[in-house]
Design an enzyme around this catalytic site. Sequence first.
Site: not given
Length: 708
Positions: A63, A106, A109, A129
Amino acid sequence: MSELIQLTRENEIAVITIDNPPVNALSPAVQAGINAAITKINQDEEVKAAVLIGAGRTFVAGADINEFGKITSGKAKRGSFLPVLLAVEDCRVPVVVAIHGNALGGGLELSMAGHYRVAVPTAQVGQPEVNLGIIPGAAGTQRLPRLVGVVKAVEMCTTGKPIKATEAASIGLLDKLVEGDLLAGAIAFAREVAGKPAPKTRLRTDKLGTAEQNAALFAAARETVRKKQRGLQAPLAAIDAIEAATKMPFEKGCEEEARLFDQCLYSDQSKALIHVFFAEREVPKIPDVPKDTPVRPVNSLAIVGAGTMGSGIAMVFANAGIPVTLKDAEQAALDRGLETIRKNYAISVQRGRFTPQFVEERMKLIKPTLSYDDFASADMVIEAVFEGMGLKKEVFAELDRVCKPDAIMASNTSTLNIDEIASVTSRPESVIGTHFFSPANVMRLLEVVRGRKSSKDVIATCMQLGKRIGKVAVLVGNCWGFVGNRMFLPYIREAQFLVEEGAAPEAVDASVTNFGLAMGPLAVGDLGGLDVSYRIRKEFRHLDKPGARRPFMEDRLVEMGRLGQKTGAGWYRYDEQRRSSTDPEIAALAGKWSTEAGIPRRSISEDEARDRLIYMLVNEGARILEEGYALRAGDIDIIYVNGYGFPAYRGGPMWYADTVGLKKVYDRVCEFHRAHGALWEPAPLLKKLAEAGKGFADFQREAAQATT
Ligand code: 3HC
Ligand code: NAI
């Protein structure tokens, strides 16, 4: 398609390319672009499979971390990436994710929402993270255990350490390693799976284990986190989220993950860790030394002094593949230095960090010598002889004679004036400080000390070199103790005062270890040797503030032969294995000496001890900042997090002070000033900012705006 996402076709294979330099972070626009590409693919009957790939140097680093601050400060709304990932997973055709560089956060992911993952062997994947104080927030805690099992998912999500593509392939996280051209390999793979039913990660449960097996695993994982990641909240939240994956249907598990993610995102820990992430990337940026400043090549190094620091520094450069000539004045010292290096490498092999072959190659790169003969060819020299201006000057005068004209001449001094050292050479522009921390082969911090005449290319070279040898290099000015030690000396002095006023050494240390520091100041003194700061205090006595209080505890302990761990006693007692225990003699001595000195003994609260230690750092840090010896408050934070065991989740001393509020910090400093005298005089910058209701971050922002 948007500029950030390109959708192209290779016959029946669609190719989605994410192009958001530098690291293809998943900004809202990138997320929307991926969604739009999937919609188009679903509408195009001719497409039989799709490849999702990243442009530039990497796949997707996660992200966009810039967004988090905007969300928590209310400037942006928290969106969800989950619907986009569901769209990828529910795509009409198989989606093959092609990974090079990194698939992190992300990015991983997104990969797991794809039906297949292929990667080049040099790629890395991970859920880092927790390093930002958060947990995976786009179903990473739900899909990862489904692909790799609970144990590995817990390990990856709690440590945040990425794994190599080869390992990822061996545990089922990747379907294939592609040698050669990644896009061509991914398209070939897509052709093989085109038209076949595609597996959806979220529907898998075969690796999730049973409740009985998992109960013990989760309990053990929580225990490990509490021990190894003391004080950190996010790794525990990550375990909770993975546990939810094993107990709830996918959608419910995602809801639980989102709840935990939000809890972490709004925490002080996450804000501090995100500050540390960006501050670390800010330190290489030096306003008057632009990124394109030419650098000098450094392909060989010579070191003078094979003691504690010289031998550690030799390992650092050898580990980076740079050949080192290691010189000492005495054969015995050289032998000791090499023995230390061998011992340290043997420990690394024992711990599985290095292979014996790697160590053998590194040892070959280190050439011991008693002469300056090989110095003429060295691109850089680091001096690490005893601390003393006379000796340093002798060595630099000799280096000036033997080194080639463009060699960089650096000193590892921890307290001495770089300009004075440079003054004995004919080329002060090539002289600089490279202040490594002990043990040099372990500690990440490197203070690069800028002399008045150090040239920009020498500064740029040392900053770049720092990264190459795996250090966090921070540029500091040439003041006494530079940044780290200039703050540390008043801090350990305050620790002594606390004992002299009645606190037990273990209570002083606990006040900061409970706050999150790796070690307390007194235990640190025992570890490095109390004689080290003793000698520094003696040598620099003339710099003491006239009439100011002086500590006496450590001087007397040293004079009694209590030098710390190496003599079996210092502030604490030590057994053969160097395990520490409280020594009642210290309380008795402190009581006696304090009474003789007329210092009343009293009980001191943990809050007072902690505030006096941490705010002493902050007050000195504020002076350093105002005087310009550190470029930014964040640089001081990075120094303390990487060199002094300050908890990253508190953001460093300056960030921490901002979170407390400078007005509150200043009031407390004034209180200590009234109670304890001149050494607590508030730094002018602290006073100014506190009175204006501002923080160090505001000061930094305003300073940056003023220069642009
Ligand atoms: N968001 C925004 N900016 C990022 C970023 C990210 N995820 N990752 C890197 N950057 C920026 C850096 O700030 C830096 O900017 P600058 O040049 O202006 O200073 C630039 O990209 C290059 O970064 P590095 O200097 O770190 O480059 P390296 O090549 O040394 O390292 C990297 C590359 C390994 C990808 C490293 O940048 C990194 O670890 N990035 C962070 C990865 C991460 O933590 N991802 C998880 C994000 S949170 C998430 O995904 C939540 C999700 O679960 C919903
Ligand atoms: P040390 O005492 O372990 O080693 C110094 C070495 O220099 C000895 O082996 C000695 O024989 C050698 N030496 C002395 N004169 C020499 C000469 N003329 N030519 C060649 N070799 C000579 O010292 P240490 O701890 O390694 O410190 C070295 C420097 O690093 C000092 O300036 C110190 O302030 C600094 N430093 C030390 C740290 C520490 O924790 N020990 C941390 C950071 C910096």
